[in-house]
Write a protein that holds these residues in place. Structure first.
Motif, PDB file in Angstrom:
ATOM      1  N   MET A   1       0.994  -0.827  -0.241  1.00 59.62           N
ATOM      2  CA  MET A   1       0.333  -0.359  -0.705  1.00 59.62           C
ATOM      3  C   MET A   1       1.186   1.125  -0.405  1.00 59.62           C
ATOM      4  N   SER A   2       0.573   1.846  -0.942  1.00 61.93           N
ATOM      5  CA  SER A   2       1.603   3.085  -0.685  1.00 61.93           C
ATOM      6  C   SER A   2       0.667   4.195  -0.222  1.00 61.93           C
ATOM      7  N   TRP A   3       1.943   5.372   0.415  1.00 61.00           N
ATOM      8  CA  TRP A   3       1.688   6.596   0.991  1.00 61.00           C
ATOM      9  C   TRP A   3       2.223   7.382   0.966  1.00 61.00           C
ATOM     10  N   VAL A   4       1.564   8.480   1.226  1.00 61.57           N
ATOM     11  CA  VAL A   4       2.434   9.932   1.024  1.00 61.57           C
ATOM     12  C   VAL A   4       2.647  10.841   2.710  1.00 61.57           C
ATOM     13  N   GLU A   5       4.437  11.344   2.670  1.00 62.72           N
ATOM     14  CA  GLU A   5       4.396  12.364   2.899  1.00 62.72           C
ATOM     15  C   GLU A   5       5.097  13.378   2.357  1.00 62.72           C
ATOM     16  N   ALA A   6       5.159  14.238   3.808  1.00 63.38           N
ATOM     17  CA  ALA A   6       5.794  15.376   3.360  1.00 63.38           C
ATOM     18  C   ALA A   6       7.490  16.039   3.110  1.00 63.38           C
ATOM     19  N   HIS A   7       7.488  16.483   2.269  1.00 69.00           N
ATOM     20  CA  HIS A   7       9.044  16.531   1.759  1.00 69.00           C
ATOM     21  C   HIS A   7       9.675  17.625   0.906  1.00 69.00           C
ATOM     22  N   GLY A   8       9.676  18.491   1.622  1.00 69.11           N
ATOM     23  CA  GLY A   8      10.318  20.090   1.493  1.00 69.11           C
ATOM     24  C   GLY A   8       9.315  20.911   1.564  1.00 69.11           C
ATOM     25  N   THR A   9       8.788  21.651   0.307  1.00 66.75           N
ATOM     26  CA  THR A   9       7.785  22.278   0.361  1.00 66.75           C
ATOM     27  C   THR A   9       6.493  21.437  -0.494  1.00 66.75           C
ATOM     28  N   GLY A  10       6.551  19.782  -0.303  1.00 70.75           N
ATOM     29  CA  GLY A  10       5.554  19.831  -1.586  1.00 70.75           C
ATOM     30  C   GLY A  10       5.754  18.390  -0.651  1.00 70.75           C
ATOM     31  N   THR A  30       0.864  18.615  -4.447  1.00 72.24           N
ATOM     32  CA  THR A  30      -0.435  18.335  -3.946  1.00 72.24           C
ATOM     33  C   THR A  30      -0.530  16.335  -3.520  1.00 72.24           C
ATOM     34  N   LYS A  31      -1.003  16.411  -2.364  1.00 73.58           N
ATOM     35  CA  LYS A  31      -1.209  14.511  -1.948  1.00 73.58           C
ATOM     36  C   LYS A  31      -1.508  14.014  -3.008  1.00 73.58           C
ATOM     37  N   ARG A  32      -2.263  14.216  -3.601  1.00 72.40           N
ATOM     38  CA  ARG A  32      -3.092  13.497  -4.614  1.00 72.40           C
ATOM     39  C   ARG A  32      -2.164  13.105  -5.659  1.00 72.40           C
ATOM     40  N   ALA A  33      -1.308  14.171  -6.277  1.00 74.20           N
ATOM     41  CA  ALA A  33      -0.598  14.087  -7.447  1.00 74.20           C
ATOM     42  C   ALA A  33       0.888  12.822  -6.367  1.00 74.20           C
ATOM     43  N   ALA A  34       1.162  12.910  -5.816  1.00 74.19           N
ATOM     44  CA  ALA A  34       2.547  12.011  -5.064  1.00 74.19           C
ATOM     45  C   ALA A  34       1.788  10.573  -4.966  1.00 74.19           C
ATOM     46  N   LYS A  35       0.317  11.014  -3.798  1.00 73.95           N
ATOM     47  CA  LYS A  35      -0.372   9.197  -3.846  1.00 73.95           C
ATOM     48  C   LYS A  35      -0.333   8.404  -5.492  1.00 73.95           C
ATOM     49  N   ALA A  36      -0.744   9.151  -6.195  1.00 72.47           N
ATOM     50  CA  ALA A  36      -1.153   8.654  -7.534  1.00 72.47           C
ATOM     51  C   ALA A  36       0.473   7.898  -8.628  1.00 72.47           C
ATOM     52  N   ALA A  37       1.334   9.127  -8.261  1.00 70.35           N
ATOM     53  CA  ALA A  37       3.179   8.329  -8.481  1.00 70.35           C
ATOM     54  C   ALA A  37       3.093   7.418  -7.648  1.00 70.35           C
ATOM     55  N   GLY A  38       2.437   7.039  -6.042  1.00 78.32           N
ATOM     56  CA  GLY A  38       2.476   5.813  -5.686  1.00 78.32           C
ATOM     57  C   GLY A  38       2.010   4.520  -5.575  1.00 78.32           C
ATOM     58  N   ASP A  39       1.048   4.848  -5.849  1.00 77.50           N
ATOM     59  CA  ASP A  39       0.015   3.873  -6.408  1.00 77.50           C
ATOM     60  C   ASP A  39       0.168   3.378  -8.060  1.00 77.50           C
ATOM     61  N   ASP A  40       0.490   4.165  -8.626  1.00 78.61           N
ATOM     62  CA  ASP A  40       1.365   3.850 -10.144  1.00 78.61           C
ATOM     63  C   ASP A  40       3.007   3.307 -10.021  1.00 78.61           C
ATOM     64  N   ALA A  41       3.268   3.710  -9.367  1.00 76.23           N
ATOM     65  CA  ALA A  41       4.728   2.662  -8.719  1.00 76.23           C
ATOM     66  C   ALA A  41       4.334   1.468  -8.494  1.00 76.23           C
ATOM     67  N   GLU A  42       3.770   1.182  -7.055  1.00 72.76           N
ATOM     68  CA  GLU A  42       3.398  -0.744  -7.003  1.00 72.76           C
ATOM     69  C   GLU A  42       2.222  -1.195  -7.948  1.00 72.76           C
ATOM     70  N   GLY A  43       1.404  -0.304  -8.887  1.00 80.36           N
ATOM     71  CA  GLY A  43       1.065  -1.256 -10.178  1.00 80.36           C
ATOM     72  C   GLY A  43       1.955  -1.752 -10.896  1.00 80.36           C
ATOM     73  N   LYS A  44       2.257  -0.990 -11.346  1.00 79.20           N
ATOM     74  CA  LYS A  44       4.024  -1.668 -12.205  1.00 79.20           C
ATOM     75  C   LYS A  44       4.462  -3.057 -11.413  1.00 79.20           C
ATOM     76  N   ILE A  45       4.904  -2.662  -9.827  1.00 78.73           N
ATOM     77  CA  ILE A  45       5.333  -4.025  -9.466  1.00 78.73           C
ATOM     78  C   ILE A  45       4.749  -5.014  -9.630  1.00 78.73           C
ATOM     79  N   ARG A  46       3.488  -5.118  -9.235  1.00 74.99           N
ATOM     80  CA  ARG A  46       2.418  -5.919  -9.374  1.00 74.99           C
ATOM     81  C   ARG A  46       2.470  -6.639 -10.873  1.00 74.99           C
ATOM     82  N   ALA A  47       2.871  -5.826 -12.012  1.00 70.85           N
ATOM     83  CA  ALA A  47       2.836  -6.127 -13.161  1.00 70.85           C
ATOM     84  C   ALA A  47       4.391  -6.762 -14.086  1.00 70.85           C
ATOM     85  N   GLY A  48       4.968  -7.256 -12.786  1.00 68.57           N
ATOM     86  CA  GLY A  48       6.391  -7.315 -12.833  1.00 68.57           C
ATOM     87  C   GLY A  48       6.920  -6.537 -13.571  1.00 68.57           C
ATOM     88  N   LYS A  49       6.202  -4.606 -13.903  1.00 73.52           N
ATOM     89  CA  LYS A  49       6.953  -3.841 -15.048  1.00 73.52           C
ATOM     90  C   LYS A  49       8.370  -2.847 -14.411  1.00 73.52           C
TER      91      LYS A  49
END
Length: 393
Positions: A1-10, A30-49
């Motif tokens: 499960m991906s998560w979001v955390e503060a980093h600098g000013t974003g 935004t949190k939403r963009a960061a969460k989407a990027a984390g979810d995308d990475a997890e999706g690639k891991i599940r797909a083996g890509k």
């Protein structure tokens, strides 16, 4: 499960890679963009890509020299071509660049630079194909298959149009003139080339046992490849390859007159069944028997090549072929033109395409098609055929 955390000013997304290590995406507003990027990475891991974003830090030069080239299979001459491309253009252009930093725009700029430098379109295409093979070959090692880059930066790059060169051919009479202008030692090579259409390596690999039915047929089973001494491993620049181009043996017929000449050659040179037909001559021949050329002679029979050292393609072209062609005033075509001439003669004489393809060892119709209509009287033959058809109607 991906998560979001503060980093600098974003914000940045967090996730775990296939080995369970914590990974982070880039920083987003935004949190939403960061969460989407984390979810995308997890999706690639599940797909083996999923691709480790740090893996592509290796430079092109390091990857080519330590991983790709040492483990690349294939034909010796193909490997030699890749190495040549790397040393002359790929290394100087991309060697210091990290694999992950090679962009489509970099490749497109390289293509544009080569065009401005006057490099031939066919050469540009060959160089780009070599780069594509290293970065994204579908078989064997490549940066993409090794998980070092996620995309192929060569894909979609625009290349200059390659205009297909028309193959040059000689007429039978012209080939006979060239053969007559040669020293007798060399004449059997072009004679058998024009008779069979065999490639150079196939000719060099012929032994007495290659012929059957009273020398009326010859089978190309093995070839001799010319490479470097380092690649051959036997102290010479020649190695055997256990199959011809196309990876299967092929048998072609020979006309009676040519068969008699082969039989005479075998008898004259006292060749046994396993001896090759063509080799460098003994250094004991008179110094003026060949065109002026500095030679480093190797004895005819060696420990590695007991039936004679194979003839170097470059030596034959420079020391035998070119002087013969020039001496009779014909336009220069490479020795390989005898193969194309043979194919053109077959087609001009009415042989059907499947038969010509089989005899030539061609797997693609377009390869054979290039030789249709190459003889000087081809168009007149077509008009004669048209007249004959019209008369019938």
């Amino acid at each position: 499960m991906s998560w979001v955390e503060a980093h600098g000013t974003g914000w940045r997304g967090g996730y775990r890679d296939p080995d369970g290590r914590t990974r982070h995406t880039g920083t987003f507003k935004t949190k939403r963009a960061a969460k989407a990027a984390g979810d995308d990475a997890e999706g690639k891991i599940r797909a083996g890509k999923w691709i480790d974003p740090t893996a592509g830090k290796v430079t092109f030069a390091t990857y080519f020299e330590t991983i790709w080239y040492p483990n690349r299979g294939g034909e010796l001459n193909t490997r030699k071509t890749y190495l040549s491309h790397y040393r002359t253009v790929l290394g100087p252009r991309f060697g210091a660049k990290e694999l992950r930093r090679i962009l489509p725009s970099d490749v497109q700029a390289w293509v544009a630079d080569m065009g401005r430098e006057g490099v031939k379109p066919s050469t540009i295409k060959a160089r780009v194909k070599a780069l594509q093979t290293v970065l994204a070959a579908k078989k064997g090692a490549s940066a993409m298959r090794d998980g070092l880059i996620e995309r192929n930066p060569v894909e979609g790059v625009q290349l200059p149009t390659v205009v297909e060169d028309e193959p040059g051919v000689y007429t039978p009479a012209q080939v006979d003139q060239i053969i007559a202008a040669m020293d007798p030692w060399w004449r059997p090579i072009p004679l058998l080339a024009k008779e069979t259409g065999l490639r150079w390596g196939e000719l060099m690999g012929l032994t007495v046992a290659s012929f059957e039915l009273g020398f009326r047929t010859v089978t190309a089973r093995r070839t001799i490849v010319e490479t470097s001494k380092a690649e051959s491993g036997n102290g010479t620049r020649f190695v055997w390859k256990d199959y011809p181009k196309g990876k299967r043996a092929r048998t072609v017929g020979i006309r009676p007159a040519a068969a008699r000449l082969v039989a005479e050659l075998v008898a004259e040179r006292e060749l046994g069944p396993s001896d090759r037909l063509f080799s460098m001559p003994d250094p004991t021949l008179p110094a003026d028997w060949h065109p002026p050329l500095t030679l480093i002679w190797t004895p005819k029979r060696t420990d590695v090549w007991d039936s004679g050292l194979p003839v170097s393609r470059a030596f034959y072209r420079t020391g035998v072929w070119i002087p013969a062609v020039q001496s009779i005033g014909l336009p220069y075509l490479k020795p390989h033109a005898l193969r194309g001439s043979h194919i053109s003669w077959l087609l001009a004489g009415g042989a059907d395409l499947p038969t010509v393809m089989e005899r030539a060892g061609h797997r693609e119709f377009d390869t054979t098609r290039r030789y249709i209509g190459r003889m000087p009287d081809a168009d007149q033959r077509a008009l004669d055929a048209l007249d004959k058809a019209m008369d019938q109607w």
